[in-house]
Structure formats: C-alpha cells, structure tokens
Design a protein around this motif. Structure first.
Motif, mmCIF file in Angstrom:
data_model
loop_
_atom_site.group_PDB
_atom_site.id
_atom_site.type_symbol
_atom_site.label_atom_id
_atom_site.label_comp_id
_atom_site.label_asym_id
_atom_site.label_seq_id
_atom_site.Cartn_x
_atom_site.Cartn_y
_atom_site.Cartn_z
ATOM 1 N N UNK A 51 -15.368 24.653 73.267
ATOM 2 C CA UNK A 51 -13.981 25.077 73.490
ATOM 3 C C UNK A 51 -13.562 25.969 72.326
ATOM 4 N N UNK A 52 -13.296 27.240 72.637
ATOM 5 C CA UNK A 52 -12.918 28.206 71.605
ATOM 6 C C UNK A 52 -11.623 27.787 70.924
ATOM 7 N N UNK A 61 -2.997 37.393 79.331
ATOM 8 C CA UNK A 61 -3.188 37.651 80.745
ATOM 9 C C UNK A 61 -3.835 36.467 81.452
ATOM 10 N N UNK A 62 -4.633 35.755 80.747
ATOM 11 C CA UNK A 62 -5.240 34.574 81.366
ATOM 12 C C UNK A 62 -4.207 33.529 81.741
ATOM 13 N N UNK A 63 -3.032 33.534 81.178
ATOM 14 C CA UNK A 63 -2.003 32.557 81.483
ATOM 15 C C UNK A 63 -0.943 33.076 82.427
ATOM 16 N N UNK A 64 -0.980 34.372 82.824
ATOM 17 C CA UNK A 64 -0.012 34.911 83.781
ATOM 18 C C UNK A 64 -0.442 34.516 85.192
ATOM 19 N N UNK A 95 -14.398 33.462 73.113
ATOM 20 C CA UNK A 95 -13.398 32.956 74.050
ATOM 21 C C UNK A 95 -13.601 33.563 75.437
ATOM 22 N N UNK A 96 -13.411 32.742 76.532
ATOM 23 C CA UNK A 96 -13.463 33.188 77.922
ATOM 24 C C UNK A 96 -12.321 32.535 78.688
#
Length: 1606
Positions: free
Chosen positions: A308-309, A378-381, A339-340
């Motif tokens: 986990x990053x 953007x990963x959380x939008x 991170x991914x």
C-alpha cells in the motif's frame, strides 16, 4: 555224514574265494583316462571295449551303459568303435573351480551280469580364461585435503585357470597424482594398491580417470582391464559470494500477493553440503517481516501481503547468505513502491422506499444514497449513472449525495418490479467502478376491469338434463392483483316465459360455472339468452358483461302417438272388413302415427308385430298401410287379429303398438251373421292324464327357466352398474348450506369438489381418500416457513500491546572449520553507543586465547568495526569449542562498557579414517542355521563428527560363489546369512570387509567363517536300472533293479544302510561301492498281487539319523495259468411258453483271474439233439457275453424242459476251459380256451333240444355242460355260469360241475322254448372262455313239444315303459330342482338382509363434515367446498374408511400453522370430531376444465373422446338428458309428493304421457350423481339394491311390492 559235511564246507570256501577274487578284480582294475577341457563333442577319451575285454558289438548285446549319481552325463559310449567319447563341451573351471587336479568318476554297468566297473577321467586345464575384475568400473573417493603417501586398496582380478595360466601381474596407466603398488598375500594372491603422490584440489580437478590392467602367464597371454574413477571429495574451504553488493527494485503497489520482486544470488565454489547456500533476513523490522518473505533456498524475495503506497513508499533490509558448514556473507536490498489507482468507489444507500403505488406522480423521491472513493485526485472523483430505459432518474444533492426520483407514471400490469442498477465510476486510469442494485416493487391499484376471452358464448344443452347439472363455464381475467383481481360472477335479471332467469340457470360466483336448475324441454322452448356479469373486488369495483346463448338440443323422449285407428270411447272394438275375394296387395287399412320429437327422433317405421294368421297380411315400413300378402282362402278364420308396432329412430328408439281386428267377409251383414253363429268352444274332457302331465311339465319348466333368466339378468345388470360406478352413493352430512344454490328441490354446487370413489358390489364400507395438499407456487412468510439459526462464531480478542524494540543479543556464535588457515579474519558485530564524541564508543578488548586475536578497522565515517583473527590452526578432536569475551568501552567519565560472549565452534573436517576394533574376526557356525541368522558384528570407529564420522561397511574381497550366502548391514556392520549354508559345498569362508566414511577414508579387516558339518542331507537313492514288468513265473533270484545309494554328508553322517520290508518276496544285495541289487527270493503270483509298491529305505548313521524312502512300482506280467470258472456248479432257468423268437432267456458268466488275452472268455454250447432236432435250432448263446437266446417259441404242451451244457474257454496259449450244466424249464401260459365236449353241435345242422317236464321240481337236472382245457394247473381250472336266459331265474348252472338245473317250479305261463347261454371260463391270466347255447323244451313228452311248437308265434316286443311313467318322473324331478333352487336363493337373500342391517347400524353418511359445507332443498344436498374422496367399498364391510388427501393450495397464501400442520395420509375420520374446521374444509380453487366449451370439457355427451383419467363416464344419451329430472323427484316418486305436477309417483309425467307412465318405467338415476368439477360419480348402489334409502338420505324410498324396471 562227516565226509558229506566236509565236502559242503569245501564247496562254500571255493565259492567265497571266487567272489572275493571277482571283487578284487573290480577294485584293482579301475580304468583311468585324461582329456583336455574345451574339446568338441564326440572327442575320443579311451577304448572302453578293449579295456573291458569285449568286442565293440558286445557293448549293446550285453547292455553295457554308463551310470552316474545324478550328474549330467559328460561322456558317452560309441557302440561302433567301443570307445568312450565326450558327450559335450567340458569346462574344468565349472567342474573343479581352483582345484589343482580335476577328476571325474563314474561307473560302467554290464546288465547281463549286473557287474559295475569304476572309471576315472582327469580333466586337463588350458588357458581359456583371461583375468577378470569383479567390476570393470571402480570408484575411489579421496578428500581434497588428504596428505600424499596415503594408500587406497583396489579390487583384485580373478583368473579361474591354474598354474602359469593364472593371474601374474598388474599395471597402472601413467598419472602424476597416483602410482601403483602390488602386495602379495600368504597364499600367493596379489593385491593392487593406489598410492597418492601429490595433493589434490577439487576445484582444480574434481575427477581423475585411470586404467588398471591385470595379465596372466599363459600362452597366448591374456589380460583384463578395469577403469578407475577417482573422485575428489570436497571440503568447506570457500565462503558464499553475492553477485551484487546492493540490490534495488521498484514495484507498483497493486502487485498480487506472492509476486517475486527480485532474486538475490550468492555462489559457493564448494560442492555438496559445503556449497549449499541458504538465505535469511539480517537487519529487518517486524513490520517489514510481515510484508515480505525470502525463500531460503532460491533467494527469491516476494510479497507476503498486499503493498500500500499510502502506508509506506520505501523499504530497506539486509540479506545474509550462509553455506552448510556456516561460512556467510551479506548484502543490502532497497525496494521502492509506486502508487496506482486501486480503490473502487463505494455506494451507500441511506434511504429507500421499496414499494411504490403505480399511480405515484412523476418526481417522487424513491431512494437517497451516498458516494465515496478512498483514492485522491482524479482517482477520487466519482460520477454516478443508472440505465436510461427506466422511468427513473438521478439528481445530485449536496456533497456526494444523490436522489433517485420517478420520471413518469408507473404501470404495475406492464412491469411490477424494477431492478435498478446504480453504477459509480471514478476518474482514475484505468477507471474503477462499483454497482449497487435496488429492487422497487410497484403496488397495484384497481385500474383494470375484468375481461372475458370472447364477446359472446353459445352453449348447447340436451333436453331432459338433470337438475343441478353443470352446463357451461365462463372465465373473466383481471390483470390486477389480490383483491383487485378477485372476480365475482352473476347473471343479469330477466324473465323467460314469465319466470325469472334465476329459476332456470344459476352461476357459481367464484368459478363462473353455470348450473341448470330445471330439466329443459325442447318442445317447450329451444333457446335462452343470458347476460353474465363479472365484477372485481376493488375499490371502486369494476365490471364487464357478456351474452350467453343457451340452445336446447332435442332428445328422443316422446314415443310415437297413433292417430288412427283410434279406440272407441264406448268400449266396443273397431273392426276392418276384408272381402274373401281380395287379391294379394289389397289395402285393408292404414295406421297413422306422429312423434312430438324432431329430426331423426321423429322418423317413424311400421312393422307387423303379431298376427293370428302369419303370412296373411303385410305392413308398409314407411307408410303404415296394411295389405293382404296372399289371396284369402276358405280355411282362413273369419276374425283376424293384427298387432302393428310404430317405432321412431331415436337413441334409444321408442315405440307404440295398436291392435287391429280384421273381419274376412264380403259384407257387414255376412260378418254379423257369422259372428252370431259362433259359439264358445266347449272344454272337452277327453284329454287324459297324459295331456295334463305334458302341460304340467311345460309349465313348471317355463316358470323355472323364466325365474333363472330374470335372476341372471338382474345379476348382469348389477354387475354392469358396479362397473360404471365411479362415485359413492353415501350421503355427506353437515355440509354448510351456503355452499349450495338450488330451486324446487334441486341443489347445485357453488364450489369445486373433487372425488375419487371406488365402489364394489355388495359393499358395506366406504373408503374416502383425501390427497395431501400441493403447496407449489405458494407464498410463505419468513416467520412461518423459515428458521433462522444463529451463526456460530468463535472470537478471540487479544489485548493490544506496545511492541518494545529488540535489544542486541549478548551471545554470539562463530563457526570456523578446523582446516581454516591461520590469519583468516571474521567480522564481529559492532556495538552501538547513542553518545557522541568522547562519550561514544572508543575501543574493543578480547579475552586472552592462544588461537585468536582482535583487530580493529576504522571506517570512513569513523565507525570502529572489530574483526576476529585466527592465529593458530584448530583441531576439533582436541578442542571442539572456544569461549571468548569481547568488551566494548567508551571514553566518557565514568567509563562505560558492554560485553558480549563469543562461542567459537570448530567445524569438523574429515581428517580421520575409520579403525576396526580387531584386525581379524573369527566365527564358527553350524551349516543348518536359518537364513538371516546373525553371525558377528564388525565395528570400526571414526573420531570425526557428524557425517564425517558416519561409517559404512561393505564387502571388499569375496568371490562370486560366497557373496550370495552372506549379507552385510552397511550401517551396523552386522553379518548375517542370506542363504542356507552347506558344509558339503564349502567348509570355510574368508572375506575382507572395508569401512568407509563420507570422505572416502577407509579401514579394513578380515573375517574367517568356519562351517561345522551337521547331518542335514538325507541319503539319495537312484534307480539306475529297473526291469518291469516281471513274469509271474520268474525264478527266485531274478534281478529286478539296480540301485545307487549316496549321502552327501561325511563320516558317520555319510554311512548309509539300505533295506526293504520283510513281507515282500524281494531282497536287497549289496554290490560294489554304494550299489545294491533288488532280486526275488520266491515265486510270484499275479492273480494274488498284480503290482508291488516296493519301498526302499536308506538311513544314515548320523545323529539324529536321516532316512529316505523311495517307491518302486513293479508290475507282474500275466501267464495263462488259470481256466475260466463259473460261480455255480449248475444253473436252472425258467421261460414262459409262447416266448418271442430271439428273446433273451438267461445269462451265464465265467470269471478268469488272468488278464488281457488270457482272461478273454468265449462261450459255446455242447452239441446235442432234442426230439430229433439239433439243440442249436432251439437255443443259441452269445460267445462274448454268455447270453442265451430262444430261437423258437416253446410250447409247454410239447416240451417241458431242456438240458444244456455251456463251455467257457479263454484266449490264452494254450487255452483253458471249463463246463457247466443248465436246466431250462418251460412254464405253462393260459393260451388254450376251454373246449366244450357236451353238448356237441349236431353235424346235420339241427339244434339239440333238452327236455324239461312241466312237473319238474326246483333243482331238477336238465342237462350238464362238459368242458376240458389243454392247459395245466390253475390255467385248467374251469368255472361255469349262466350268461343269458330267455326266462331269467328259471334255470341255474353249477359253478364247478356245469349242471343245468331248474331254479323254481315250472308254470303254465312259462314259454315252451327256453334258450340258455352257458359260459365256461378258466382261471388263467388273462382268463379265456367258451360259450354254448342250450335249447330247453318245457313239455312232458316229445309229441307235446311238436304240437306246441307248431302253434308258437314270435312274441311281440312289449313297450313296458309307458309315457305316463316318464312324464310323472319328469314332473317330480323338475319340481324338486325348482324348489331346491328357490330355497337356496331365499337363504342367500336372508344372509344379505342380515348384512344390510349391520350396514345400517354402521351408518352411511360422512360424519363430521360441518353442515355449513352443504346447501340443500327438499333433502337434496350438494357440496359448497372442495372435497377429494377416494371410496373403496368391499363386501361384508361395516366401517367407513375415509381418506382425505389435502387440497391443492396453489396460488394460496398460507400461514405458519398450515405449513406445520401434520395431516395423516390415511385415516378413518369422524367429521363430528374434527376440531380444526379450516383444515377439514379447506377450499380448493375452481376447476379449470369448466372454462372450455361443451364439446371440449369432460362431462356429458359433449365429451366424446374421454381422456385417460376418466373424467366422466360416457353413458347413454338419454341417461344424461333425464338425469337432473330424475334426481329432483327420485325421493318423491314413491310417496306421491312430486312438486313438478302430475299424479302420485309419476314425477309430473302422467299429465303429458298418461296415467300408465309411472316412475317404474324410468331408470333410477339416483345411482349416478355427477359432481361438477370432479372426475367421479357418486353412486346410490346400496340403497337401490336393497330397496332402502341410503344412510343419511331424506326419503328416496320405493314402494314395496313394485319391481324395479329399467
């Protein structure tokens, strides 16, 4: 006497001298030969014929052959040359192994004299074998640190040849590391040894290949080669080395668990265990240890958990590589995490309305949910969407909240449930999404009216239908649900012929089934128009209508009505007039008739049913015209009576009759005149008794026949009815009246019932079966049909504890190999000091030790690293461990220090060879020890440790013949026997055992095993020659067999004594060596003993002694020394006369104790004559079997006996024979009938007459019958009897005398001529007889006889049996039979009446059914709820067994109580005791078969093709039309209470059809009651059969005295 004795002694001495001289010649004359080995087959060895003093041809003549003791024949005799030759290739080494001389001994047997001659042949050696190593591949293991000069023994070569042909020298191929040294043993054996000249290095050269050559001294020179592979064994003199000083790797955080990140690799030049490298973490935290794992064997570094990053982006650790003995090295590993986008959005429903009415307006909020994504950027939008084809939409609220609202109106009938998928997607690469499913149910509103499947319906109903019968079914569908879809049917109010529609037709409000409340009459009206209304139960209710046209079908229910001729009202009889002059075809009158029916039912046909003068008149079939069929004659009566029948074409046809009176006259006055002159005929009294008897017989017979026919018809009718019955006639009591609707006493079901009824004739039991309910498609609540069991969860709660940092270990272990060179350095762990400057770490100190010192190294950052230095070589055997103390001190004040204890473990090196405890091991063992016996244990010790000190044992020097006998445990050194030992094969064994450790260091010792002899070999007896069979006349002293006896043991164990049983005519004589002769000592007799099983026992003198027994089967050959012998001195045979020619009459058998040809017996008859003919013409004998045959048929009256002599002769040479006498007696048979001597028949053709005076008293001798029989004995005994007499009882015949005497006094009425037939019979089997006819004249004198004979006439045949007697007997017989039949039938009726009384006591109603389940008017009841009955009635039953299968609850909501209710499958139920009313009367849904048209549904005549389930029996058409009408008035017919009009008991039919039409003309249809919606028929068989109302019925009684008609 003394001189004679002296001469005998002298002769004995001479014989003894000759015998001893012969034995001396045999022993002194032993023949010796020599032959080289490997010679070809047939090679010359010696001239045996010459040495024996014989010619070559005499060898075969005198039976000279070679005998040996169980050995393969190496030599053979050449009969031509008389020489001894080789029988095959001879191998000296195989025969004698390493013996200096090889001698082969055998004997020559001369069979004619039974003499043995010993032969000895020496096999000479040739150089035919090269030296050969046991193994052509030798492996030698040497440690690389072995010092030069060490010797390693090698396997020696073997050469089976002897002398100079044996092994002489060894040579080694050139090599700068090794040399060869050859050692010579005490027995001259040469042993090669490999000597190490220079030190070895495995890493430089691991394997050395050498060649060892062994040579013999023969000519030509032969040699053998062995390849030697020297393997250099490794020692741990190298440490592992990593390929990189530091390893780096970068990996994304979403790699799966178990992914290999990198592989560290360290190389160790050592081999095997010394080169095996293992990997481990050195400097790593506990947290990192839970995330990563290191494969200790491959060095692969992989993930143990998901990365986990967000938790950590970088990891650093240290990896250590260590070989097997303990040498180690280290390296660093650096891991970077990328991170991914690894988190999908989360959708949480915060509020939901699961049920929405279908009339909900658009914009209504259905659900509210929240969106969230753990990623950032953007990963959380997150965006949210639902499918576009739904009447819903999403509206965004505050933050990440969304609302689900309706877009348009909903329609539950189109779609009742919406499964909405809400999909949330983030903006990552690649994007992640999640789905949530929301289920929304649309609640129903009453917005659809019921609809019929057709706009109108047409129904066809046959007239005379039974009241209450189902006639049609309509169905309306409502797409709504629950109460909104519950349809109620009704009929619109209307009137038909002034009466309301409801009085004609009713409808079931639940099922839509229409019932006929009246029996329709086609002649009254032909159709009805009805309006059916279907209304749902919604709020407000919706409805729809449909028109139904009911058409009445005509049935043949009206008989033809005769219009002409009509019956006069004044009581007179109408008459038609026909002139006597009328021609054929004259129209006399015409019958006119009509039929109220229509169609085919109204077509009429006419026929002449009866006429006083048949054939005089004819009736037109279609016109009804009555015409003359012929011309009238004078003899035709004045008054002619005709009966004309008129019949329609209905099914069944109906008919009417009319009687016509035709007067045959030319005019009316003439008719009147003729009629007035007619007088009633007087009753003549001239018919006698015969006429009355004939009439009586005819009357009684007709009555009896009619009674039987009527009874049989009733039985057939009852049997036919029982076959058609499908339902019980038992009443069902206590059914709720609200479940019926009816009018005028006719009741119909309002709800569907299903009955399975099985009725049998004469039944007194009712079995009702109620099937179990079908819960398919039933909605059950979770509370009623589900059980929620708690989950078993085991939770272990651990208290969280803070992890304290690991402190540095104060103990340190260092492993050093004992061969490590001085000056080698070993890094030690540095001490940590948190202080700085002078207070930090300044120095290290090591405790004193002569083998170690301390050296300090300072790094670029000023860190002081201690190193341990080896000053002197180590020896593990002297000191295995060294204990040191390392002190680290700082420079502060006060001075602080820390200590660590160092344990230096000296690792072992294989520098010591195994050493045996004894240089030579000796053991003695008896030869009879079993395999696996432990002999001794050799022990070698090695001071090394672990694997280096592990010693393995193996045989080094042991020949091929010895190795299979012993087994050496390579781990323990135990020597055991692998096979049984044999002293006779080898008495001592010598071997060399080698002990070897893993480093190929060796130690050797010798083992000497002495085998002690035991008596373990039984004597062997070999038959060298046997003469079998032997003639039974052989002289005593004849030699039978030659035996050789041998025992492999030595000394007393090998001394053998041989003997045979004393009870045999044989004895043993010893010959030379161990040979014995078996000979006879008395004469043999084959007939006494034909075969001898001679047991020859041989026993040695060992302790305990062993013996062997062999069996010799000796057959004694036969000689013809016994003649055939008969078992009896003479024979007697008996043969009945008249025997068939060629028949077997006797059999003689002679036994000959000899065998084969000597025992083959031939039979013959001695020649003789009998009554001048040769005896062979009378009797013959089978020469093989001795069976005698009769060649003629003997006659006892001619020949009474025969004397024969039978000879039995064998086929021997010369043949022997014997004789026996045979007496053959002929037995008499009854083959001659008695011969009557008196009275004899006159030769002139006249008949003899005996005279009997009329004055003769009883017993008067009239005559005597004299007869004789040619047979004898009982066959000649005669008896007499009177066979026939014209006047029985007048004469009698003496049984034994044959005298004919008068039995009574003669009377005047006795006839003059009396004829007697006398039979004479003998007493044979079978008896024979003869007859004679006597004529006796009853007169006093001959003239009287002549006078009376002239006046005699033939007597008439009297008819003694008159007609009157026969008629009287016939009347009496028929009357008695009829009376007996009536009595039996009356008894059966009384028995049945008694049973019916028992049945009434048991009751016939269905008790316990609530009255609310029935509705009824005027005693007729029908079900209101669904019942399923399976009724089985059996004879003599007094019980009602009612089986209630559960109803079908399809599409029914049930509660937990109904789910859990236990209903019995088969019960006898009393309905009054049923407490659970709901369980007893659970209503079933409507029967769907009423939705079909009249032609499609089961039931009445509309069902032409019955289905397999038998929904409704296809009865006669008229039966169905009259059914309802008969049902309504059945109970009223008997007592005149009919409500339909008409007279009493006429059912209202008398007004229409006249008073003569009563209920008795109509079949009782109460026996077949049709249940709508069912597939059965309830039958009132019990009530109708016994003339009583069924139990539970309201009336239905028939008037007594009336017969039931159909």
């Amino acid at each position: 006497m003394a001189a004679r004795q002296k001469g005998a002694d002298y002769r004995g001495f001479v014989l003894l001298s000759i015998l001893l001289g012969t034995l001396w010649e045999a022993w002194a004359g032993q023949i010796r030969y020599s032959v080289p080995e490997e010679t070809d087959k047939g090679s010359f060895v010696g001239n045996i014929a010459k040495d024996l003093g014989l010619e070559p041809r005499e060898l075969a003549e005198r039976g000279v052959r070679i005998v040996s003791r169980g050995r393969t024949q190496l030599f053979a005799l050449n009969p031509r040359s008389g020489s001894l030759v080789t029988a095959g290739r001879i191998d000296r080494e195989e025969l004698c192994a390493h013996s200096a001389r090889c001698l082969v001994s055998f004997n020559i047997l001369m069979e004619d004299k039974m003499n043995l001659y010993p032969i000895e042949v020496e096999i000479m050696d040739v150089n035919d074998n090269a030296p050969r190593f046991l193994t052509e591949e030798m492996n030698v293991k040497i440690m690389e640190n072995t010092a030069p000069g060490v010797r390693f023994p090698l396997n020696e070569a073997r050469d089976p040849d002897v002398g100079t042909n044996s092994l002489q020298s060894y040579q080694l191929s050139p090599n700068h590391h090794f040399s060869l040294d050859v050692q010579t043993g005490d027995d001259g054996t040469k042993y090669p040894e490999l000597v190490l000249e220079r030190a070895l290095d495995r890493e430089e050269e691991a394997v050395h290949h050498l060649l060892l050559t062994a040579s013999d001294g023969g000519n030509p020179l032969r040699s053998g080669i062995a390849r030697i592979q020297v393997t250099v064994m490794d020692v741990n003199d190298h440490a592992p080395v990593f390929s990189l000083p530091q390893y780096r790797v970068t990996t994304p955080e979403n790699v799966p668990v178990g992914t290999t990140l990198l592989t560290v690799n360290a190389v160790d030049l050592d081999d095997g265990f010394n080169g095996e490298v293992t990997y481990s973490f050195q400097k790593i935290t506990q947290k990192i240890l839970q995330i990563f794992q290191l494969n200790s064997l491959t060095g692969e570094l992989s993930t143990l958990q998901g990365l986990d990053y967000e938790d950590s982006s970088f990891y650093e650790m240290e990896v250590q590589a260590q070989d097997g003995p303990g040498s180690l090295t280290r390296t660093k590993v650096l891991i970077t995490i990328l991170d991914v986008n690894d988190n999908a959005p989360e959708v949480t429903v915060t509020s939901l309305t699961s049920s929405v009415p279908e009339d909900t307006p658009p914009g209504t909020v259905i659900a509210l949910f929240y969106l969230q994504d753990r990623d950032s950027g953007k990963n959380g939008e997150v965006t949210c969407a639902i499918p576009e084809n739904l009447p819903f939409k999403l509206e965004r609220s505050i933050d990440n909240y969304y609302r689900l609202v309706t877009m348009k109106n909903l329609d539950r009938e189109r779609l009742s449930v919406y499964n909405i998928t809400v999909k949330a997607t983030d903006g990552g690469t690649p994007p992640l999404s999640s789905e949530t499913h929301i289920s929304i149910h649309v609640a129903d509103t009453n917005d659809n009216p019921p609809t019929f499947s057709h706009t109108s319906y047409s129904v066809f109903v046959p007239e005379n239908n039974p009241k209450g019968a189902s006639i049609f079914s309509v169905t309306a569908h409502d797409p709504d649900s629950e109460e909104n879809a519950q349809v109620i049917y009704s009929l619109a109010e209307d009137t038909i012929q002034g009466a309301p529609v409801s009085s004609y037709v009713s409808i079931n409000s639940d099922t839509g089934v229409l019932y006929a409340l009246r029996s329709f009459d086609y002649e009254q009206f032909q159709n009805l128009q009805l309006m059916v209304t279907a209304c749902d139960s919604g709020d407000p209710p919706l409805s729809s209508n449909v028109w139904l046209s009911l058409f009445i079908l005509d049935k043949n229910d009206n008989a033809p009505e005769i219009l002409y001729p009509t019956f006069p009202t004044d009581g007179s009889t109408g008459m038609e007039l026909t002139p006597r002059s009328a021609e054929p075809g004259y129209l006399v009158t015409k019958v006119v008739a009509v039929d109220r029916d229509s169609g085919q039912n109204a077509w009429l046909t006419y026929r002449l049913l009866k006429a006083s003068e048949p054939g005089l008149f004819a009736v037109g079939v279609h016109t009804g015209e009555v015409r003359t069929a012929r011309a009238l004659q004078d003899r035709d009566a004045l008054k002619q009576s005709l009966v004309v029948a008129v019949q329609d074409h209905g099914q069944p046809p109906l008919s009417s009759t009319v009687t016509l009176t035709v007067a045959v006259a030319d005019s009316i006055p003439e008719v009147l005149a003729d009629l007035s002159s007619l007088e009633s005929p007087t009753d003549p009294d001239d018919s006698g008794l015969t006429l009355y008897l004939v009439v009586a017989v005819a009357a009684v017979s007709c009555v009896f026949l009619a009674f039987v026919i009527v009874l049989l018809a009733l039985r057939l009718r009852r049997w036919h009815v029982s076959r058609l019955l499908q339902a019980s006639g038992v009443g069902l009591a206590d059914v709720t009246a609200s479940h019926f609707v009816g009018l005028d006493g006719v009741q119909a079901f309002l709800q569907t019932y299903s009955h399975e009824v099985s009725l049998t004739a004469d039944s007194r039991k009712s079995h009702l079966i109620f099937p179990q309910p079908n819960y398919a498609d039933t909605l059950l609540s979770q509370e009623s049909c589900e059980k929620n069991e708690p989950l078993l969860t085991t939770t272990d709660f651990h208290k969280c504890k803070d992890e304290t940092p690991d402190t540095q270990d104060e103990n340190l272990e260092v492993k050093i190999n004992e061969i490590t060179a001085p000056g080698t350095r070993y890094p030690l762990p540095e001490a940590l000091d948190a202080d700085v400057g002078v207070n930090s770490l300044q120095s290290y100190q090591l405790s004193p030790d002569p083998h170690f010192s301390l050296d300090l190294q300072t790094g670029d950052d000023g860190t002081i690293n201690p190193e341990l230095v080896l000053e002197r070589s180590l020896d593990r055997e002297e000191e295995a461990a060294h204990h040191l103390v390392l002190i680290a001190s700082d420079g502060g004040d006060p001075r602080r220090s820390s200590t660590v204890r160092i344990l230096v473990t000296v690792l072992d090196t294989n520098d010591n060879a195994p050493v045996f405890a004894q240089p030579v091991y000796r053991v003695k063992v008896p030869e009879n020890v079993p395999p696996g016996t432990h002999l001794l244990t050799v022990i070698a010790t090695d001071p090394d440790e672990g694997a280096n000190g592990k010693v393995t044992y193996k045989f080094r020097k042991i020949n091929e013949k010895q190795s299979p006998f012993f087994q050496l445990n390579e781990n323990t050194g135990e020597i055991t026997t692998a096979n049984s030992l044999d002293y006779e094969d080898c008495s001592s064994y010598e071997m060399e055992i080698q002990a070897e450790d893993v480093g190929a260091l060796l130690g050797r010792t010798r083992v000497l095993i002495s085998v002690e002899d035991v008596n373990d070999n039984k004597p062997e007896v070999i038959i060298t020659s046997l003469f079998s069979p032997v003639l039974e006349n052989s002289l005593p002293g004849t030699v039978i067999a030659f035996l050789n006896v041998h025992d492999r043991d030595s000394g007393k164990n090998g001394q053998v004594v041989c003997y045979t049983p004393d009870n045999l005519p044989f004895k043993l004589e010893k010959s030379i060596d161990n040979y014995y002769r078996l000979l006879t000592w008395k004469y043999l007799d084959r007939e006494e003993v034909s075969m001898y099983n001679i047991s020859v026992m041989a026993s040695d003198l060992g302790a305990p002694p062993l013996s062997t027994e062999i069996h010799i089967a000796l057959h004694v050959a036969d000689t013809n020394d016994n003649p055939p012998a008969f078992p009896h001195a003479s024979y007697s045979a008996y043969i009945p006369e008249n025997n068939p020619r060629g028949a077997s009459i006797f059999s003689v058998t002679a036994q000959d104790p000899d065998s084969e040809e000597n025992a083959r017996v031939t039979y013959s008859l001695t020649e003789g004559t009998l009554q001048g003919a040769p005896l062979s013409s009378y009797i013959s004998i089978n020469s093989d079997t001795g069976v005698l045959y009769a060649l003629q048929s003997f006659d006892y009256e001619q020949i009474q006996d025969l004397q024969l002599q039978v000879t039995a002769s064998d086929s021997g040479n010369p043949p022997l024979s014997s004789n026996v006498s045979l007496s053959l007696f002929v037995l008499d048979q009854n083959d001659n009938a008695p011969k009557i001597l008196y009275p004899a028949f006159p030769t002139d053709g006249s008949t003899g007459v005996e005279l009997a005076p009329r004055s003769a008293e009883p017993g008067y001798l009239v005559t005597k019958v004299v007869a004789v029989d040619r047979d004898s004995g009982q066959n000649a005994w005669l008896s007499y009897r009177l066979l026939k007499a014209s006047e029985p009882g007048l004469f009698a015949v003496g049984v034994h005398t044959g005298e004919v005497r008068t039995a009574r006094a003669l009377q005047d009425r006795d006839a003059l001529k009396q004829s007697l037939v006398v039979a004479v019979q003998d007493h044979g089997q079978p008896p024979l007889s003869a007859t004679v006819t006597l004529t006796v004249a009853v007169a006093n004198s001959i003239p009287d006889i002549l006078a009376d004979l002239s006046t005699l006439e033939s007597p008439a045949n009297p008819d003694d049996s008159g007609l009157t007697l026969y008629l009287v007997v016939a009347v009496a017989a028929v009357s008695c039979v009829f009376l007996a039949f009536v009595i039996v039938l009356f008894a059966l009726k009384l028995r049945r009446w008694h049973r019916s009384r028992l049945f009434q006591a048991a009751g016939g109603r269905l008790a316990g059914v609530p009255a609310s389940h029935f509705v009824g008017i005027d005693g007729v009841q029908a079900f209101l709820q669904t019942y399923s009955h399976e009724v089985s009635l059996t004879a003599d039953s007094g019980k009602s067994h009612v089986i209630f299968p559960q109803p079908n609850y399809a599409d029914t909501l049930i509660s937990q109580e109904s789910c859990e209710k236990n209903d019995p499958f088969l019960t006898s139920i009393d309905f009054h005791e049923c407490k659970d009313e709901g369980a007893c009367v659970q209503q079933a849904p409507p029967n769907t078969d009423w939705r079909f048209s009249q032609a499609q549904r089961p039931g009445t005549s509309g069902s032409q093709n019955g289905d397999e389930t038998g929904t409704w029996p296809n009865n006669q058409f008229d039966t169905e039309m009259l059914q309802a009408m008969i049902l309504a008035s059945a109970s009223e017919a008997a007592d005149g209470s009919s409500t339909l009009g008409g007279g009493a008991g006429t059912m209202g039919l008398s007004a229409r059809y006249g008073p003569q039409f009563t209920l008795q003309h109509v079949p009782d249809y109460r026996q077949n009651v049709y249940i709508p919606g069912s597939n059965a028929t309830l039958t009132n068989a019990a009530g109708k059969r016994d003339g009583k109302a069924p139990a539970g019925g309201n009336g239905n009684k028939k008037k007594s005295g009336k017969k039931e008609k159909k």
